[in-house]
Design a protein around this motif. Structure first.
Motif, mmCIF file in Angstrom:
data_model
loop_
_atom_site.group_PDB
_atom_site.id
_atom_site.type_symbol
_atom_site.label_atom_id
_atom_site.label_comp_id
_atom_site.label_asym_id
_atom_site.label_seq_id
_atom_site.Cartn_x
_atom_site.Cartn_y
_atom_site.Cartn_z
ATOM 1 N N LEU A 186 -4.232 3.741 53.244
ATOM 2 C CA LEU A 186 -4.643 4.563 54.391
ATOM 3 C C LEU A 186 -6.098 4.994 54.268
ATOM 4 N N ASN A 187 -6.479 5.451 53.079
ATOM 5 C CA ASN A 187 -7.870 5.873 52.884
ATOM 6 C C ASN A 187 -8.835 4.702 53.039
ATOM 7 N N LEU A 188 -8.424 3.534 52.574
ATOM 8 C CA LEU A 188 -9.298 2.360 52.701
ATOM 9 C C LEU A 188 -9.527 2.025 54.179
ATOM 10 N N THR A 189 -8.461 2.063 54.974
ATOM 11 C CA THR A 189 -8.649 1.736 56.397
ATOM 12 C C THR A 189 -9.458 2.833 57.099
ATOM 13 N N ARG A 190 -9.347 4.063 56.630
ATOM 14 C CA ARG A 190 -10.236 5.105 57.170
ATOM 15 C C ARG A 190 -11.687 4.727 56.925
ATOM 16 N N LEU A 191 -11.997 4.330 55.696
ATOM 17 C CA LEU A 191 -13.370 3.951 55.350
ATOM 18 C C LEU A 191 -13.816 2.733 56.166
ATOM 19 N N ILE A 192 -12.899 1.782 56.387
ATOM 20 C CA ILE A 192 -13.240 0.590 57.183
ATOM 21 C C ILE A 192 -13.609 1.006 58.606
ATOM 22 N N ARG A 193 -12.893 2.008 59.127
ATOM 23 C CA ARG A 193 -13.188 2.494 60.488
ATOM 24 C C ARG A 193 -14.370 3.453 60.513
ATOM 25 N N GLY A 194 -14.934 3.745 59.336
ATOM 26 C CA GLY A 194 -16.089 4.640 59.280
ATOM 27 C C GLY A 194 -15.734 6.115 59.310
ATOM 28 N N VAL A 195 -14.473 6.437 59.049
ATOM 29 C CA VAL A 195 -14.037 7.844 59.031
ATOM 30 C C VAL A 195 -14.255 8.415 57.630
ATOM 31 N N GLU A 196 -14.793 9.628 57.543
ATOM 32 C CA GLU A 196 -15.035 10.234 56.237
ATOM 33 C C GLU A 196 -13.717 10.718 55.627
ATOM 34 N N LEU A 197 -13.593 10.638 54.316
ATOM 35 C CA LEU A 197 -12.376 11.113 53.658
ATOM 36 C C LEU A 197 -12.485 12.609 53.392
ATOM 37 N N PRO A 198 -11.383 13.354 53.592
ATOM 38 C CA PRO A 198 -11.416 14.793 53.303
ATOM 39 C C PRO A 198 -11.723 15.062 51.826
ATOM 40 N N THR A 199 -11.183 14.239 50.933
ATOM 41 C CA THR A 199 -11.420 14.396 49.495
ATOM 42 C C THR A 199 -11.829 13.054 48.921
ATOM 43 N N LEU A 200 -12.902 13.052 48.129
ATOM 44 C CA LEU A 200 -13.372 11.786 47.558
ATOM 45 C C LEU A 200 -12.415 11.324 46.464
ATOM 46 N N HIS A 201 -11.971 12.281 45.632
ATOM 47 C CA HIS A 201 -11.074 11.927 44.531
ATOM 48 C C HIS A 201 -9.759 12.689 44.696
ATOM 49 N N GLU A 202 -8.766 11.983 45.190
ATOM 50 C CA GLU A 202 -7.486 12.622 45.503
ATOM 51 C C GLU A 202 -6.551 12.533 44.289
ATOM 52 N N VAL A 203 -5.942 13.657 43.950
ATOM 53 C CA VAL A 203 -5.057 13.689 42.779
ATOM 54 C C VAL A 203 -3.638 14.028 43.231
ATOM 55 N N MET A 204 -2.677 13.177 42.841
ATOM 56 C CA MET A 204 -1.294 13.371 43.271
ATOM 57 C C MET A 204 -0.479 14.033 42.158
ATOM 58 N N ASP A 205 0.515 14.775 42.572
ATOM 59 C CA ASP A 205 1.316 15.532 41.608
ATOM 60 C C ASP A 205 2.280 14.613 40.830
ATOM 61 N N VAL A 206 2.583 15.032 39.585
ATOM 62 C CA VAL A 206 3.566 14.305 38.784
ATOM 63 C C VAL A 206 4.741 15.245 38.494
ATOM 64 N N GLU A 207 5.829 14.675 37.978
ATOM 65 C CA GLU A 207 7.060 15.459 37.816
ATOM 66 C C GLU A 207 7.744 15.076 36.505
ATOM 67 N N LEU A 208 8.333 16.060 35.831
ATOM 68 C CA LEU A 208 9.144 15.755 34.650
ATOM 69 C C LEU A 208 10.586 15.541 35.111
ATOM 70 N N ILE A 209 11.142 14.353 34.802
ATOM 71 C CA ILE A 209 12.532 14.074 35.178
ATOM 72 C C ILE A 209 13.397 14.300 33.952
ATOM 73 N N GLU A 210 14.266 15.326 34.039
ATOM 74 C CA GLU A 210 15.125 15.708 32.906
ATOM 75 C C GLU A 210 16.303 14.748 32.760
ATOM 76 N N ARG A 211 16.444 14.142 31.580
ATOM 77 C CA ARG A 211 17.680 13.404 31.289
ATOM 78 C C ARG A 211 18.129 13.843 29.901
ATOM 79 N N ASN A 212 18.677 12.947 29.081
ATOM 80 C CA ASN A 212 19.312 13.437 27.854
ATOM 81 C C ASN A 212 18.584 13.135 26.552
ATOM 82 N N SER A 213 17.338 12.705 26.632
ATOM 83 C CA SER A 213 16.609 12.444 25.392
ATOM 84 C C SER A 213 15.804 13.667 24.946
ATOM 85 N N THR A 214 15.987 14.790 25.670
ATOM 86 C CA THR A 214 15.399 16.070 25.261
ATOM 87 C C THR A 214 16.521 17.100 25.187
ATOM 88 N N LYS A 215 16.300 18.132 24.320
ATOM 89 C CA LYS A 215 17.350 19.142 24.123
ATOM 90 C C LYS A 215 17.232 20.279 25.133
#
Lengths: 323, 323
Positions: A294-323
């Motif tokens: 999506l950001n690439l096609t914005r740039l192709i259309r000449g639209v400025e990006l709201p954030t130059l370096h976008e950082v996405m959230d990560v998550e810890l998935i709990e299973r049984n290899s931790t106590k």
């Protein structure tokens, strides 16, 4: 023989350039003439050559995606998500597997210019990053920041490191170890940074060992585990690496998570089905791919990006290899 | 501004068509003139537009690869092997993810014609197979035979079925079950055929259950296993499916291989690291991709193939999920 634009012109009794104007929807053509040409195109089964059109329009509707591998889960998911987003937007994907070879990178750069590629998504640790400045088309990097001026989409690797450290400490581990990938990668550095930051506030130390994440060296892992029996909490930078470590720990008679806790990375589908199921860090892989497109096609259309370096959230998935 | 062929002609003081003859290495140009033009190209940093050249030469050096998914191990390995072979031969790859959608297939066919794609490798169960007859470029199918006239490369799925059945019987299983993928796929049919043929000669019967190989429905598998406690030997048509089955069997208190033997399919890297390590069928995935590319380029060059439908050997990899 495939019908040509010449055949269409002859059948419609007009000049080639008039047919070309109709095909490319450029310039004036009388409505009656247009109807006659459209009929001739249909009758002959003429298919306009997109190559010729993209020469005129400077629009190839092709974007390039550069990956270091395809095999590992991360890249398969990423490519699938980019391709499906591209398809929905009328774009086609060419993918290039650089295999960490700077020579191939340079060859590709030349190719991109020759083919009017409209934009490039780079998901590899591109070594000729300085050459990218000269490219005339928009570029987005995924999972890497190659240059502060080239927009990027990355997952929050620092947070991933913090989450893993906090969880291992919470489960009671005192002697931590990081089994990580190549130390020159930004993701490796950031995960390590977050992990170290978190354990420092608990006055706990961690040993660091470097491995190949895709084809881990099992013999070397066994040596490390035998030489360091005190280790009771491990953060592995891929689920595959975590799986190999678990298997060797079991062979050495150590129980998971009672004796050693393990946290992996990627949330690969097999995590739920191995014994014990693996606690891991999940990155939003599909979202990374979608947003990059999506950001690439914005740039192709000449639209400025709201954030130059976008950082996405990560998550810890709990299973049984931790106590 | 990027330099154009016009700029080169101006600088070298020759006509555009002379420059074009040099670039395309076609027609006569005096050696002295050629040297001057080469220098002008170098001085200006001119890059010939490959799109324009491919229009003239009818050679785009691009081949298309159609896959139904990218995520699963088989397709990642296959794409990686085709791409690496293409790279070594100066070809580029465009890949298309049809996601079993006949509409997308038709759209792609149109695209291939418009872009002078030189050849197509199809690794999906292409539903518009009849349309392929009309294509003007060579086609090879991998892992599928779509039409007796379209050359193919497949693995010996009948033999795979035979090997699995023989091994389960040899390990003492009497109540066999096949946990297979979509029954309309040729590979599914052939594996089943080979398995049934082998057990028939031993007067043994097998139950057959159909599942999604990529995202197996764990609840359904549990129901099947609970309802059929007599099953003591299972042939699963993917390693992922075998892994899920193993995990559920353990939950039900059944030991592998003592109570139930299991054989998977694909020889995915995780097979060595799960507990117990999985006996499986290995296909020569990388060779399938390499041979598909080589045969396609033979067809592009107009060379006849020695065999229209090439069949590659498969292997049973012994690990600890069989007795």
């Amino acid at each position: 023989m495939k019908p040509t634009i010449k055949d269409v012109a002859k059948k419609a009794n007009v000049s080639i350039s008039t047919v070309s104007r109709v095909i490319n929807q450029k310039g004036y053509v009388h409505e009656d003439t247009r109807v006659i040409i459209d009929k001739a195109i249909k009758d002959l089964g003429f298919v306009p050559n997109q190559l010729a059109r993209s020469l005129t329009n400077r629009s190839s509707k092709i974007i390039a995606v550069i990956v270091p591998h395809i095999g590992p889960y991360f890249y398969g998911e990423l490519l699938e998500s980019i391709e499906s987003q591209a398809q929905a937007n009328g774009y086609k994907i060419m993918f290039f597997n650089v295999q960490d070879d700077p020579e191939r990178e340079l060859e590709y750069i030349k190719f991109f210019e020759q083919y009017n590629i409209e934009g490039i998504i780079i998901a590899s640790n591109f070594q000729n990053a300085s050459k990218l400045d000269e490219m005339k088309v928009p570029i987005i990097t995924v999972d890497h920041i190659l240059d502060e001026n080239i927009p990027s989409i990355t997952a929050d690797s620092v947070k991933a490191g913090e989450l893993a450290a906090r969880r291992l400490i919470q489960g009671g581990s005192k002697n931590l170890a990081i089994f990580r990938g190549p130390s020159f990668l930004m993701t490796t550095k950031e995960r390590t940074l977050g992990f170290k930051k978190e354990i420092k506030s608990h006055n706990i130390h961690a040993e660091i060992f470097d491995f190949d994440l895709v084809n881990p060296d099992a013999k070397l892992i066994e040596q490390v585990l035998r030489a360091n029996p005190q280790i009771d909490g491990i953060f592995a930078y891929s689920d595959t690496l975590a799986l190999v470590i678990s298997s060797i720990l079991k062979k050495l008679g150590r129980r998971i998570p009672e004796d050693v806790q393990i946290i992996g990375y990627d949330n690969t589908p097999f995590c739920s089905w191995i014994n014990p199921p693996l606690t891991t860090i999940a990155q939003p892989i599909s979202l990374l791919g979608k947003q990059a497109f999506l950001n690439l096609t914005r740039l192709i259309r000449g639209v400025e990006l709201p954030t130059l370096h976008e950082v996405m959230d990560v998550e810890l998935i709990e299973r049984n290899s931790t106590k």
